[in-house]
Design an enzyme around this catalytic site. Structure first.
Site, short mmCIF file in Angstrom:
data_model
loop_
_atom_site.label_atom_id
_atom_site.label_comp_id
_atom_site.label_asym_id
_atom_site.label_seq_id
_atom_site.Cartn_x
_atom_site.Cartn_y
_atom_site.Cartn_z
N TYR A 5 -2.38 -0.26 10.15
CA TYR A 5 -2.25 -0.96 8.79
C TYR A 5 -1.34 -0.76 7.87
O TYR A 5 -0.81 -1.68 7.34
CB TYR A 5 -3.74 -0.20 8.10
CG TYR A 5 -3.81 -0.34 6.46
CD1 TYR A 5 -4.10 -1.65 6.27
CD2 TYR A 5 -3.55 0.83 5.64
CE1 TYR A 5 -4.29 -1.95 4.64
CE2 TYR A 5 -3.65 0.29 4.30
CZ TYR A 5 -3.90 -1.23 4.04
OH TYR A 5 -4.01 -1.37 2.33
N SER A 43 0.91 -1.23 -0.05
CA SER A 43 -0.15 -0.12 -0.13
C SER A 43 1.01 1.30 0.04
O SER A 43 1.93 1.22 0.65
CB SER A 43 -0.73 0.02 1.02
OG SER A 43 -1.32 1.24 1.50
N1 LIG Z 1 -8.42 -0.09 -2.75
C1 LIG Z 1 -7.35 0.61 -2.44
O1 LIG Z 1 -7.35 1.81 -2.68
C2 LIG Z 1 -6.11 0.04 -1.93
C3 LIG Z 1 -4.83 0.75 -1.69
C4 LIG Z 1 -3.82 0.17 -1.11
C5 LIG Z 1 -3.78 -1.22 -0.90
N2 LIG Z 1 -4.78 -1.90 -0.88
C6 LIG Z 1 -4.72 -3.42 -0.80
O2 LIG Z 1 -5.13 -3.93 -1.95
C7 LIG Z 1 -5.77 -5.28 -1.53
C8 LIG Z 1 -7.26 -5.29 -1.99
O3 LIG Z 1 -7.83 -4.12 -1.64
P1 LIG Z 1 -9.20 -4.12 -2.08
O4 LIG Z 1 -9.55 -2.45 -2.40
O5 LIG Z 1 -9.88 -4.87 -3.06
O6 LIG Z 1 -10.13 -4.51 -0.57
P2 LIG Z 1 -11.56 -5.36 -0.23
O7 LIG Z 1 -11.66 -5.09 1.20
O8 LIG Z 1 -12.62 -5.01 -1.39
O9 LIG Z 1 -10.81 -6.82 -0.63
C9 LIG Z 1 -10.19 -7.71 0.19
C10 LIG Z 1 -11.10 -9.06 0.30
O10 LIG Z 1 -10.29 -9.64 1.08
C11 LIG Z 1 -11.02 -10.42 1.79
N3 LIG Z 1 -10.64 -10.86 3.12
C12 LIG Z 1 -9.95 -10.08 4.12
N4 LIG Z 1 -9.55 -10.88 5.20
C13 LIG Z 1 -9.47 -12.02 4.68
C14 LIG Z 1 -9.12 -13.43 5.58
N5 LIG Z 1 -8.60 -13.12 6.85
N6 LIG Z 1 -9.49 -14.44 4.78
C15 LIG Z 1 -9.81 -14.50 3.43
N7 LIG Z 1 -10.20 -13.21 2.70
C16 LIG Z 1 -10.00 -12.20 3.44
C17 LIG Z 1 -12.45 -9.62 2.17
O11 LIG Z 1 -13.53 -10.36 2.33
C18 LIG Z 1 -12.38 -8.61 0.96
O12 LIG Z 1 -13.22 -9.51 0.08
C19 LIG Z 1 -5.63 -5.48 0.12
O13 LIG Z 1 -4.40 -5.98 0.46
C20 LIG Z 1 -5.69 -3.76 0.29
O14 LIG Z 1 -4.95 -3.81 1.48
C21 LIG Z 1 -5.97 -1.34 -1.48
#
Ligand SMILES: NC(=O)c1ccc[n+]([C@@H]2O[C@H](COP(=O)([O-])OP(=O)(O)OC[C@H]3O[C@@H](n4cnc5c(N)ncnc54)[C@H](O)[C@@H]3O)[C@@H](O)[C@H]2O)c1
Length: 351
Positions: A164, A139
């Protein structure tokens, strides 16, 4: 090194996409399926935000014959061992995590479970099953208290300002250890505020549309004086798809006496996935008002704990590696989100 087409069309070697019911994982799984891959999607469909949206994303993937879904918690060691043993994935695209900066202030243990224990289980699974390449979500929040912009992958990132961010930085360190000890190729992706259709309801773009739709005021932190490098989902997916076959290799230029944090003598890489064009919060709101056709009532609030003032990605390393960098202008991306929000989200999922 395998070509992208040989990876994506080989049905005998499944690609794991963790977090497949989540925003970014869903889009990646969909594009991989379209490219001819067999995808094993893994998600525990937790209720951090509306599970109906997660189920709706999975319903879009379900009809595809090459999509297999496993409802599992990545923090469950036995379940993950079993999954890796049964499928022996060639590539692992690890998107599952407890996301969100503000939530980590009040729910720290969720981050330790999913992002630390869960990440270790992914590393162990990759090691045990001889995975060719682990590509995982880090991130932009790892840049923490840094203020020199644009943020570069070679910058030191030792001052996180939320738990985080600390868990994401920990993931990079853990990945490096496995790359070093076991030769596991790992590539970390520092995403910068991703938005677009099927996005996350806890993030600003979605929340502002919800507030406008429901006639509520919007919360504007730091009185609107913030900047984010908003990155459109299609650009993120394109970058990740190009990076999957680009298996991380040791970099002979790495010098242990003057260690560059972005590379290593181990097969380890980091990339910023950002738009390289920060947008002010008030400009974002103006773009949303324009797309929604109404003006927002703004509730000006102070900076929130754990938040950073600005994010801005230097994408030189990404452009050099895959000849691509995100470029969708904010107004174009917001228009695409608005169309999805109107037609799909309010039209059919949550009328
Ligand atoms: N969206 C953003 O702007 C952004 C920015 C920086 C980093 N990220 C990272 O990118 C990745 C995807 O983010 P996103 O926006 O799609 O988030 P999101 O929350 O929509 O997707 C994450 C998914 O992981 C699943 N999950 C969480 N914990 C879990 C567990 N213990 N076991 C199984 N499944 C689990 C959740 O149910 C969810 O569906 C994440 O690692 C997030 O930290 C996202």
């Amino acid at each position: 090194m395998p070509t992208s087409s040989s990876i994506f069309s080989s049905s005998s070697t499944p690609i794991f996409v963790t977090g497949a019911a989540g925003f970014i994982g869903f889009h990646l799984a969909r594009r991989l399926l379209e490219a001819g891959s067999t995808v094993v999607g893994i998600d525990n469909i937790n209720d951090y935000y509306d599970t109906a949206l997660k189920e709706a994303r999975l319903a879009e993937l379900a009809p595809h014959p090459a999509f297999h879904f496993e409802r599992r918690d990545i923090a469950d060691r036995d379940a993950m061992q079993d999954l890796f043993h049964r499928h022996r994935p060639a590539y692992v695209v690890h998107m599952a995590a407890q996301a969100g900066v503000r939530y980590s202030i009040t729910n720290p243990h969720a981050y330790a479970d999913s992002n630390l224990v869960g990440f270790l289980n992914i590393l162990e699974g990759c090691r045990a099953s001889g995975t060719a390449h682990l590509v995982y979500a880090s991130s932009s929040s790892v840049y923490g208290a840094n203020t020199t912009v644009p943020f570069r992958v070679s910058d030191a990132v030792d001052h996180p300002v939320s738990l985080y961010a600390a868990t994401k930085k920990a993931n990079e360190l853990m990945a490096h250890t496995y790359s070093h000890l076991y030769g596991l190729p790992t590539t970390g992706l520092r995403f910068f505020t991703v938005y677009g259709p099927w996005g996350r309801p806890d993030m600003a773009v979605f929340r502002f549309f919800d507030a406008l739709y429901e006639g509520r005021p919007i919360d504007v932190y730091n009185n609107g004086d913030m900047q984010r490098d908003f990155t459109f989902i299609d650009d993120v997916v394109e970058a990740v798809l190009r990076l999957i076959p680009r298996v991380a290799t040791p970099d002979p230029a790495w010098n242990a006496a003057r260690p560059d944090p972005a590379i290593s003598s181990a097969p380890y890489r980091l990339y910023n996935i950002g738009n390289n064009a920060p947008t002010g919060l008030m400009d974002l709101i103006a773009a949303i008002e324009e797309a929604a056709g109404r003006e927002a009532e703004k509730r000006l609030l102070p900076m929130q704990p754990g938040d950073v003032y600005a994010t801005f990605a230097d994408v030189t390393a990404l452009a050099e590696a895959v000849d691509f960098s995100p470029r969708t202008p904010i107004r174009q991306g917001i228009a695409a989100f608005a169309a999805w929000y109107r037609e799909v989200y309010r039209g059919r999922l949550k009328p």
